[in-house]
Design an enzyme around this catalytic site. Sequence first.
Site, PDB file in Angstrom:
ATOM      1  N   HIS A   1       0.832  -1.203   0.000  1.00  0.00           N
ATOM      2  CA  HIS A   1       0.000   0.000   0.000  1.00  0.00           C
ATOM      3  C   HIS A   1       0.867   1.254   0.000  1.00  0.00           C
ATOM      4  O   HIS A   1       0.546   2.240  -0.657  1.00  0.00           O
ATOM      5  CB  HIS A   1      -0.945   0.006   1.205  1.00  0.00           C
ATOM      6  CG  HIS A   1      -2.185  -0.779   1.003  1.00  0.00           C
ATOM      7  ND1 HIS A   1      -2.230  -2.146   1.146  1.00  0.00           N
ATOM      8  CD2 HIS A   1      -3.436  -0.403   0.650  1.00  0.00           C
ATOM      9  CE1 HIS A   1      -3.455  -2.571   0.915  1.00  0.00           C
ATOM     10  NE2 HIS A   1      -4.207  -1.526   0.601  1.00  0.00           N
ATOM     11  N   GLU A   2       1.959   1.220   0.752  1.00  0.00           N
ATOM     12  CA  GLU A   2       2.869   2.364   0.778  1.00  0.00           C
ATOM     13  C   GLU A   2       3.461   2.619  -0.599  1.00  0.00           C
ATOM     14  O   GLU A   2       3.541   3.761  -1.051  1.00  0.00           O
ATOM     15  CB  GLU A   2       3.985   2.134   1.800  1.00  0.00           C
ATOM     16  CG  GLU A   2       5.007   3.241   1.853  1.00  0.00           C
ATOM     17  CD  GLU A   2       4.425   4.576   2.264  1.00  0.00           C
ATOM     18  OE1 GLU A   2       4.888   5.595   1.736  1.00  0.00           O
ATOM     19  OE2 GLU A   2       3.505   4.605   3.103  1.00  0.00           O
TER      20      GLU A   2
END
Length: 112
Positions: A38-39
Amino acid sequence: MPVHLWIVRHAYFPILRHVTSSKAVTGFLCFTLSAVLHEVIVAFPLRSYGMPLAFIGMMSQVPMLPLTAWLRATTKGTAFSQAGNYLFWVTFCFVGQPLSVLLYYARPDMRA
């Protein structure tokens, strides 16, 4: 759902089979992998590689598990029995990744 199925197929079962037999450890490792991915998805488009806010936002949800379990057990049968659910959704919808994206946007070096 596709992300969940991908992580189960390509991370959860191989880790459970080859690394550890603990479902809790395997789940934590898969959750961490999901936070890293997600980062990456948030950081590349916003060109902010040095500030892992999406990762921190997701990993800060881990302590919410025992807290919401405690709230559910403490308030069972009362008008506040859904307090843990409300706490999760408030932190998920306002404090977690949305706040992270706003902080990415508000960075002075991002304004050009």
